[in-house]
Scaffold this motif. Structure first.
Motif, PDB file in Angstrom:
ATOM      1  N   ARG A 179       0.839  -1.198   0.000  1.00 59.72           N
ATOM      2  CA  ARG A 179       0.000   0.000   0.000  1.00 59.72           C
ATOM      3  C   ARG A 179       0.876   1.251   0.000  1.00 59.72           C
ATOM      4  NH1 ARG A 179      -4.781  -0.055   4.035  1.00 59.72           N
ATOM      5  NH2 ARG A 179      -3.310   0.556   5.674  1.00 59.72           N
ATOM      6  N   THR A 180       1.975   1.197   0.732  1.00 60.88           N
ATOM      7  CA  THR A 180       2.888   2.338   0.761  1.00 60.88           C
ATOM      8  C   THR A 180       3.448   2.643  -0.612  1.00 60.88           C
ATOM      9  OG1 THR A 180       3.500   1.933   3.062  1.00 60.88           O
ATOM     10  CG2 THR A 180       5.046   3.211   1.743  1.00 60.88           C
ATOM     11  N   VAL A 181       3.747   1.599  -1.382  1.00 61.98           N
ATOM     12  CA  VAL A 181       4.241   1.799  -2.747  1.00 61.98           C
ATOM     13  C   VAL A 181       3.259   2.661  -3.542  1.00 61.98           C
ATOM     14  CG1 VAL A 181       4.813   0.658  -4.925  1.00 61.98           C
ATOM     15  CG2 VAL A 181       5.594  -0.331  -2.763  1.00 61.98           C
ATOM     16  N   GLU A 182       1.972   2.360  -3.418  1.00 64.57           N
ATOM     17  CA  GLU A 182       0.961   3.129  -4.145  1.00 64.57           C
ATOM     18  C   GLU A 182       0.852   4.548  -3.605  1.00 64.57           C
ATOM     19  OE1 GLU A 182      -0.385   2.039  -6.901  1.00 64.57           O
ATOM     20  OE2 GLU A 182       0.768   0.200  -6.591  1.00 64.57           O
ATOM     21  N   LEU A 183       0.948   4.711  -2.290  1.00 69.84           N
ATOM     22  CA  LEU A 183       0.841   6.042  -1.700  1.00 69.84           C
ATOM     23  C   LEU A 183       2.016   6.927  -2.095  1.00 69.84           C
ATOM     24  CD1 LEU A 183      -0.524   5.294   1.886  1.00 69.84           C
ATOM     25  CD2 LEU A 183      -1.768   5.828  -0.210  1.00 69.84           C
ATOM     26  N   LEU A 184       3.186   6.334  -2.276  1.00 68.91           N
ATOM     27  CA  LEU A 184       4.340   7.111  -2.739  1.00 68.91           C
ATOM     28  C   LEU A 184       4.133   7.584  -4.173  1.00 68.91           C
ATOM     29  CD1 LEU A 184       7.210   5.069  -1.098  1.00 68.91           C
ATOM     30  CD2 LEU A 184       6.636   7.455  -0.607  1.00 68.91           C
ATOM     31  N   ARG A 185       3.387   6.808  -4.954  1.00 73.85           N
ATOM     32  CA  ARG A 185       3.017   7.281  -6.298  1.00 73.85           C
ATOM     33  C   ARG A 185       2.096   8.495  -6.206  1.00 73.85           C
ATOM     34  NH1 ARG A 185       2.508   1.466  -7.664  1.00 73.85           N
ATOM     35  NH2 ARG A 185       4.305   0.905  -8.940  1.00 73.85           N
ATOM     36  N   VAL A 186       1.206   8.472  -5.226  1.00 76.65           N
ATOM     37  CA  VAL A 186       0.321   9.618  -5.011  1.00 76.65           C
ATOM     38  C   VAL A 186       1.139  10.848  -4.619  1.00 76.65           C
ATOM     39  CG1 VAL A 186      -1.557  10.548  -3.610  1.00 76.65           C
ATOM     40  CG2 VAL A 186      -1.648   8.172  -4.377  1.00 76.65           C
ATOM     41  N   LEU A 187       2.089  10.683  -3.708  1.00 82.47           N
ATOM     42  CA  LEU A 187       2.944  11.795  -3.306  1.00 82.47           C
ATOM     43  C   LEU A 187       3.738  12.338  -4.496  1.00 82.47           C
ATOM     44  CD1 LEU A 187       4.203  10.573   0.179  1.00 82.47           C
ATOM     45  CD2 LEU A 187       3.127  12.785  -0.284  1.00 82.47           C
ATOM     46  N   HIS A 188       4.221  11.439  -5.320  1.00 80.29           N
ATOM     47  CA  HIS A 188       4.928  11.857  -6.535  1.00 80.29           C
ATOM     48  C   HIS A 188       3.998  12.677  -7.420  1.00 80.29           C
ATOM     49  CE1 HIS A 188       6.219  11.176 -10.775  1.00 80.29           C
ATOM     50  NE2 HIS A 188       7.406  11.474 -10.264  1.00 80.29           N
ATOM     51  N   GLY A 189       2.740  12.243  -7.522  1.00 80.64           N
ATOM     52  CA  GLY A 189       1.761  12.977  -8.325  1.00 80.64           C
ATOM     53  C   GLY A 189       1.495  14.371  -7.788  1.00 80.64           C
ATOM     54  N   GLN A 190       1.561  14.543  -6.464  1.00 76.59           N
ATOM     55  CA  GLN A 190       1.380  15.868  -5.878  1.00 76.59           C
ATOM     56  C   GLN A 190       2.475  16.819  -6.365  1.00 76.59           C
ATOM     57  OE1 GLN A 190      -1.164  16.749  -3.694  1.00 76.59           O
ATOM     58  NE2 GLN A 190      -2.038  14.714  -3.839  1.00 76.59           N
ATOM     59  N   VAL A 191       3.697  16.315  -6.427  1.00 79.43           N
ATOM     60  CA  VAL A 191       4.804  17.157  -6.891  1.00 79.43           C
ATOM     61  C   VAL A 191       4.641  17.481  -8.370  1.00 79.43           C
ATOM     62  CG1 VAL A 191       7.306  17.323  -7.156  1.00 79.43           C
ATOM     63  CG2 VAL A 191       6.338  16.203  -5.136  1.00 79.43           C
ATOM     64  N   VAL A 192       4.227  16.495  -9.148  1.00 84.03           N
ATOM     65  CA  VAL A 192       3.999  16.730 -10.577  1.00 84.03           C
ATOM     66  C   VAL A 192       2.935  17.807 -10.771  1.00 84.03           C
ATOM     67  CG1 VAL A 192       3.160  15.679 -12.709  1.00 84.03           C
ATOM     68  CG2 VAL A 192       4.746  14.420 -11.244  1.00 84.03           C
ATOM     69  N   ALA A 193       1.884  17.761  -9.936  1.00 82.49           N
ATOM     70  CA  ALA A 193       0.842  18.782 -10.021  1.00 82.49           C
ATOM     71  C   ALA A 193       1.405  20.165  -9.754  1.00 82.49           C
ATOM     72  CB  ALA A 193      -0.284  18.468  -9.034  1.00 82.49           C
ATOM     73  N   LEU A 194       2.363  20.260  -8.816  1.00 87.78           N
ATOM     74  CA  LEU A 194       2.958  21.561  -8.479  1.00 87.78           C
ATOM     75  C   LEU A 194       3.728  22.175  -9.649  1.00 87.78           C
ATOM     76  CD1 LEU A 194       4.281  21.392  -4.804  1.00 87.78           C
ATOM     77  CD2 LEU A 194       2.685  23.056  -5.771  1.00 87.78           C
ATOM     78  N   GLU A 195       4.060  21.351 -10.633  1.00 90.87           N
ATOM     79  CA  GLU A 195       4.729  21.889 -11.818  1.00 90.87           C
ATOM     80  C   GLU A 195       3.828  22.865 -12.570  1.00 90.87           C
ATOM     81  OE1 GLU A 195       5.984  18.519 -14.058  1.00 90.87           O
ATOM     82  OE2 GLU A 195       7.618  17.999 -12.689  1.00 90.87           O
ATOM     83  N   LYS A 196       2.535  22.839 -12.271  1.00 89.70           N
ATOM     84  CA  LYS A 196       1.576  23.750 -12.906  1.00 89.70           C
ATOM     85  C   LYS A 196       1.431  25.058 -12.131  1.00 89.70           C
ATOM     86  CE  LYS A 196       0.925  20.744 -16.049  1.00 89.70           C
ATOM     87  NZ  LYS A 196       1.579  20.961 -17.367  1.00 89.70           N
TER      88      LYS A 196
END
Length: 242
Positions: free
Chosen positions: A81-98
């Motif tokens: 589950r942590t593996v998937e949550l780290l993908r979510v955290l990565h997605g948060q940073v990608v969103a900040l690129e906007k």
């Protein structure tokens, strides 16, 4: 007695009232909205970090004595589950690129000394995972679990799938480490893009400071896996020569 509503269960009103922008009302609406976006993203990261640390702590607990018959599988569930949550955290940073640079530059002074480097949850996560030179709580728990099952981590790596759930835990640990590293590297790239070599808001050296904190957890597990890889290459070469 009234039934519990969705809003009450999740404290939605409180949650949606936690975004307090510091940009003066005299600023343009776009700048205020950009800061709101910045706050929401970081608050979301802190929520996901809370869940990540809860799950990794639970995984470490499951790999610690007293050992139950299903603790191996339970630890694996938390790690996966942590593996998937780290993908979510990565997605948060990608969103900040906007986040537009011109808007960030306008509201950044109002952050004052606030900095993501001050996150207590990130420091807790670092202690759970360990770094390049120091093994964290998770790996030490995995070593003890393997020993309780009558096998070393080196033997788990050598046996591969033959080691059963212990091999799957080793794989999941490395997936967690890779997800963590990917998240931190993406954040480093974002900060470099947005502020270059400027100092951090918390007084740090900025990008250089962040770069120094990007570590690859579970170095001992990686070393043992590398030994297996080298042996397989050597065995293959010997077989070809014969």
């Amino acid at each position: 007695m009234a039934a519990l509503s969705y809003a009450d269960y999740l404290n939605v009103d409180t949650l949606l009232g936690l975004q307090e922008t510091r940009t003066p009302d005299s600023a343009s609406r776009s700048v205020i909205q950009a800061e709101h976006f910045f706050i929401v993203t970081h608050q979301a990261c802190e929520l996901w970090l809370k869940q990540v640390t809860i799950d990794l702590d639970a995984a470490a607990e499951a790999m610690a004595p007293p050992y139950g018959p299903e603790d191996d599988e339970l630890a694996l569930e938390f790690l996966d589950r942590t593996v998937e949550l780290l993908r979510v955290l990565h997605g948060q940073v990608v969103a900040l690129e906007k986040l537009p640079l011109r808007h960030f530059a306008e509201f950044r002074p109002y952050l004052d000394g606030a900095s993501g480097a001050q996150s207590a949850q990130f420091r807790l996560l670092a202690r759970l995972l360990g770094g390049d030179r120091q093994q964290g709580r998770l790996y030490k728990a995995f070593e003890r679990l393997a020993g309780h099952r009558g096998i070393t981590v080196a033997e788990v790596c050598a046996q591969g799938p033959g080691a059963g759930v212990l091999n799957r835990i080793a794989d999941s640990l490395l997936d967690v480490a890779n997800g963590y590293w990917r998240w931190k590297m993406t954040h480093l790239a974002l900060v470099s893009k947005m502020v270059g070599n400027r100092s951090g808001t918390g007084g740090s050296s900025g990008v250089d400071y962040l770069a120094g904190r990007v570590t690859m957890p579970f170095s001992e597990l990686r070393r043992l896996r590398a030994q297996v890889h080298e042996k397989l290459l050597s065995d293959g070469a010997d077989g070809g020569a014969a």
